[in-house]
Design a protein around this motif. Structure first.
Motif, PDB file in Angstrom:
ATOM      1  N   VAL A 119       0.839  -1.207   0.000  1.00 31.50           N
ATOM      2  CA  VAL A 119       0.000   0.000   0.000  1.00 31.50           C
ATOM      3  C   VAL A 119       0.871   1.253   0.000  1.00 31.50           C
ATOM      4  CG1 VAL A 119      -1.612   1.349   1.405  1.00 31.50           C
ATOM      5  CG2 VAL A 119      -2.019  -1.080   1.036  1.00 31.50           C
ATOM      6  N   ILE A 144      -6.124   4.100   3.928  1.00 33.10           N
ATOM      7  CA  ILE A 144      -6.259   2.744   3.392  1.00 33.10           C
ATOM      8  C   ILE A 144      -6.119   1.709   4.506  1.00 33.10           C
ATOM      9  CG2 ILE A 144      -5.265   1.047   1.808  1.00 33.10           C
ATOM     10  CD1 ILE A 144      -4.533   3.292  -0.059  1.00 33.10           C
ATOM     11  N   SER A 200      -9.598 -11.198  -2.971  1.00 38.13           N
ATOM     12  CA  SER A 200      -9.767  -9.747  -2.822  1.00 38.13           C
ATOM     13  C   SER A 200      -8.422  -9.028  -2.916  1.00 38.13           C
ATOM     14  CB  SER A 200     -10.437  -9.430  -1.484  1.00 38.13           C
ATOM     15  OG  SER A 200     -11.714 -10.009  -1.407  1.00 38.13           O
ATOM     16  N   LEU A 201      -7.397  -9.601  -2.287  1.00 35.43           N
ATOM     17  CA  LEU A 201      -6.078  -8.966  -2.354  1.00 35.43           C
ATOM     18  C   LEU A 201      -5.500  -9.049  -3.768  1.00 35.43           C
ATOM     19  CD1 LEU A 201      -4.401 -10.100   0.993  1.00 35.43           C
ATOM     20  CD2 LEU A 201      -5.297  -7.841   0.401  1.00 35.43           C
ATOM     21  N   ALA A 207      -6.980  -6.390  -5.725  1.00 34.08           N
ATOM     22  CA  ALA A 207      -6.463  -5.067  -5.369  1.00 34.08           C
ATOM     23  C   ALA A 207      -5.278  -4.684  -6.259  1.00 34.08           C
ATOM     24  CB  ALA A 207      -6.046  -5.045  -3.902  1.00 34.08           C
ATOM     25  N   ALA A 216      -6.146  -2.488  -9.206  1.00 33.29           N
ATOM     26  CA  ALA A 216      -6.755  -1.182  -8.947  1.00 33.29           C
ATOM     27  C   ALA A 216      -6.007  -0.080  -9.705  1.00 33.29           C
ATOM     28  CB  ALA A 216      -6.752  -0.891  -7.455  1.00 33.29           C
ATOM     29  N   THR A 221     -10.350   2.896  -6.022  1.00 37.03           N
ATOM     30  CA  THR A 221     -10.547   1.478  -6.333  1.00 37.03           C
ATOM     31  C   THR A 221      -9.770   0.592  -5.379  1.00 37.03           C
ATOM     32  OG1 THR A 221     -10.660   2.151  -8.654  1.00 37.03           O
ATOM     33  CG2 THR A 221     -10.549  -0.191  -8.205  1.00 37.03           C
ATOM     34  N   LEU A 222      -8.539   1.011  -5.064  1.00 34.53           N
ATOM     35  CA  LEU A 222      -7.743   0.228  -4.123  1.00 34.53           C
ATOM     36  C   LEU A 222      -8.410   0.200  -2.749  1.00 34.53           C
ATOM     37  CD1 LEU A 222      -5.106  -1.311  -3.497  1.00 34.53           C
ATOM     38  CD2 LEU A 222      -4.126   0.877  -2.774  1.00 34.53           C
ATOM     39  N   THR A 223      -8.944   1.332  -2.319  1.00 37.26           N
ATOM     40  CA  THR A 223      -9.622   1.378  -1.021  1.00 37.26           C
ATOM     41  C   THR A 223     -10.790   0.406  -0.989  1.00 37.26           C
ATOM     42  OG1 THR A 223      -9.006   3.710  -0.745  1.00 37.26           O
ATOM     43  CG2 THR A 223     -10.788   2.873   0.639  1.00 37.26           C
ATOM     44  N   ALA A 244     -11.172  -2.314  -2.801  1.00 37.07           N
ATOM     45  CA  ALA A 244     -10.672  -3.691  -2.793  1.00 37.07           C
ATOM     46  C   ALA A 244     -10.134  -4.077  -1.413  1.00 37.07           C
ATOM     47  CB  ALA A 244      -9.570  -3.846  -3.843  1.00 37.07           C
ATOM     48  N   VAL A 245      -9.487  -3.126  -0.745  1.00 33.81           N
ATOM     49  CA  VAL A 245      -8.949  -3.394   0.591  1.00 33.81           C
ATOM     50  C   VAL A 245     -10.079  -3.599   1.600  1.00 33.81           C
ATOM     51  CG1 VAL A 245      -7.711  -2.313   2.508  1.00 33.81           C
ATOM     52  CG2 VAL A 245      -6.712  -2.299   0.230  1.00 33.81           C
ATOM     53  N   PHE A 250       0.677  -7.547  -4.963  1.00 36.42           N
ATOM     54  CA  PHE A 250      -0.653  -7.834  -4.415  1.00 36.42           C
ATOM     55  C   PHE A 250      -1.116  -9.239  -4.819  1.00 36.42           C
ATOM     56  CE2 PHE A 250      -1.288  -3.220  -3.715  1.00 36.42           C
ATOM     57  CZ  PHE A 250      -1.856  -3.275  -2.444  1.00 36.42           C
TER      58      PHE A 250
END
Length: 432
Positions: free
Chosen positions: A253, A270, A308-309, A312, A315, A320-322, A324-325, A387
């Motif tokens: 991250v 995040i 899910s990771l 990420a 993203a 988008t990353l947020t 997915a996290v 990731f």
């Protein structure tokens, strides 16, 4: 103890006699663990003027705490929470106080600080595993126990979020060593209040009786130990896989934010999103009455985290990353809650603290290893690939525990594994 007719809810968990008092006391002590890492890091770096020395001291402290956890848990199972936790907490708090005094002003030798940190880490009282063992005795309804473990996991998640924030507030008005001193005070007060709870004394008595009954049947005990050892493999593997994934995510991250020109405040958001997702996922998970058994749920939840990771890594931006996290976080607390439940079901009579401690050790060891691996990934691979590999660790753990796993329906009995074992063999030992 809770009755099986109690409506399964978080309120019902806290209405169980002595539950609120005991749980609150344990949380006060465990808040120390949420504060101590950052407090020690800041205090040692200020005292020595070296970030490398601070990192080395923290690594020594963490290694002693994590890898000796099963041994300390075995002492709790053998001697009971009152006789084992109080000496541990007294030594731990005293050594943290010594570390605070040594780092209050600059100039302390790093070697001395490292020696004190190792000694303190070796004495860390296993309040989390012991509290989970107490839940297993407090709550005999398996549906209610799932909610108790979920509540415990979410509370622990919040402690590790609020602990560093409290240190941040404290260092505005006092040296960082004050944070170490407060950590010592919290663990001392919390442990004392915890072990003086009436239910903790009852747990120690039951564990002692369970060990006595188990010793009277050597062959039965040998078969049970073999079965229990196999039963602990799944939750320990899952906990290690989850820890590996989470340990790598922090640096990934950070690298993602730096590559896109975001500041440290973005990274903090995040991290908060991951913790928030975990807390919400844990609460929702605990509120559902699952038809599948715990061992069947274990690989599914771990695979959800891994997927899910991995997603990420695709993203394109911060938002988008947020998202997915947050999705990944939904699976963290449920996966670990289920791992603790499976460990509790597999535990031998009088060895429940040890079972939980092995899962706890696997998580922390996985996080440390994942952080080290994350540093290598960031330096040699694109963030997206990092990731994917972090998610792959969870997926590999899910596949390992899922192969050959039977998927029974949840047991309708409202009794835990230790009670069932004791009832089956009571007539053999002549204990009423």
């Amino acid at each position: 103890m809770s009755a099986s007719s109690t409506r399964p809810s978080y309120a019902a968990v806290l209405r169980t006699p002595h539950a609120t008092r005991t749980f609150t006391a344990a949380l006060v002590g465990r808040l120390s663990y949420g504060m101590v890492s950052l407090a020690v890091l800041l205090a040692v770096s200020r005292a020595t003027g070296s970030y490398a020395a601070a990192g080395a001291v923290m690594a020594l402290f963490g290694a002693a705490s994590v890898f000796l956890s099963p041994l300390r848990a075995a002492l709790v199972d053998r001697h009971g929470p009152r006789r084992a936790l109080l000496p541990m907490a007294t030594l731990y708090a005293g050594l943290l106080g010594t570390l605070a005094a040594a780092t209050w002003r600059p100039g302390a030798p790093a070697a001395v600080l490292g020696a004190v940190a190792v000694a303190a880490g070796a004495c860390t009282p296993p309040l989390g595993p012991t509290m989970r063992a107490v839940w297993g005795e407090l709550v005999t309804d398996r549906r209610l126990l799932q909610r108790a473990y979920s509540l415990d996991g979410v509370a622990e998640e919040l402690l590790f979020v609020s602990g560093p924030l409290l240190v941040g507030v404290l260092v505005r008005f006092a040296p960082p060593a004050a944070g170490v001193a407060v950590s010592a005070l919290l663990v001392g007060i919390g442990t004392l209040a915890f072990v003086t709870s009436p239910v903790v004394k009852n747990v120690a008595v039951r564990a002692s009786r369970a060990r006595t009954r188990a010793r009277t049947r050597a062959r039965t005990r040998a078969r049970a130990r073999k079965r229990i050892g196999r039963g602990l493999v799944q939750p320990v593997v899952v906990a290690a896989g989850v820890g590996l994934s989470l340990g790598a995510v922090d640096l990934l991250v950070l690298a993602f934010a730096e590559q896109r020109g975001h500041g440290d405040d973005t990274v903090a958001w995040i991290f908060a999103a991951l913790s928030s997702g975990s807390a919400v996922g844990g609460l929702l998970y605990g509120a559902v009455e699952w038809r599948a058994g715990t061992r069947g749920r274990l690989p599914v939840l771990t695979a959800g985290l891994g997927l899910s990771l991995a997603a990420a890594g695709l993203a394109p931006g911060f938002a988008t990353l947020t998202g997915a996290v947050v999705c990944a976080g939904f699976f963290v607390a449920p996966a670990l809650t289920t791992a603790y439940l499976v460990a509790d079901e597999s535990a031998a009579p009088g060895a429940r603290v040890q079972a939980g401690a092995w899962v706890n050790t696997a998580v922390n060891a996985g996080i440390s290893t994942g952080a080290a691996a994350g540093g290598l990934l960031v330096g040699h691979l694109p963030v997206g690939a990092g990731f994917a590999l972090a998610g792959g660790a969870a997926l590999l753990a899910a596949a390992a525990v899922g192969v050959g796993t039977r998927y029974p329906r949840a047991r309708p009995q409202h009794q835990n594994q230790n009670q069932k074992y004791e009832q089956e063999h009571e007539h053999e030992s002549g204990t009423a």
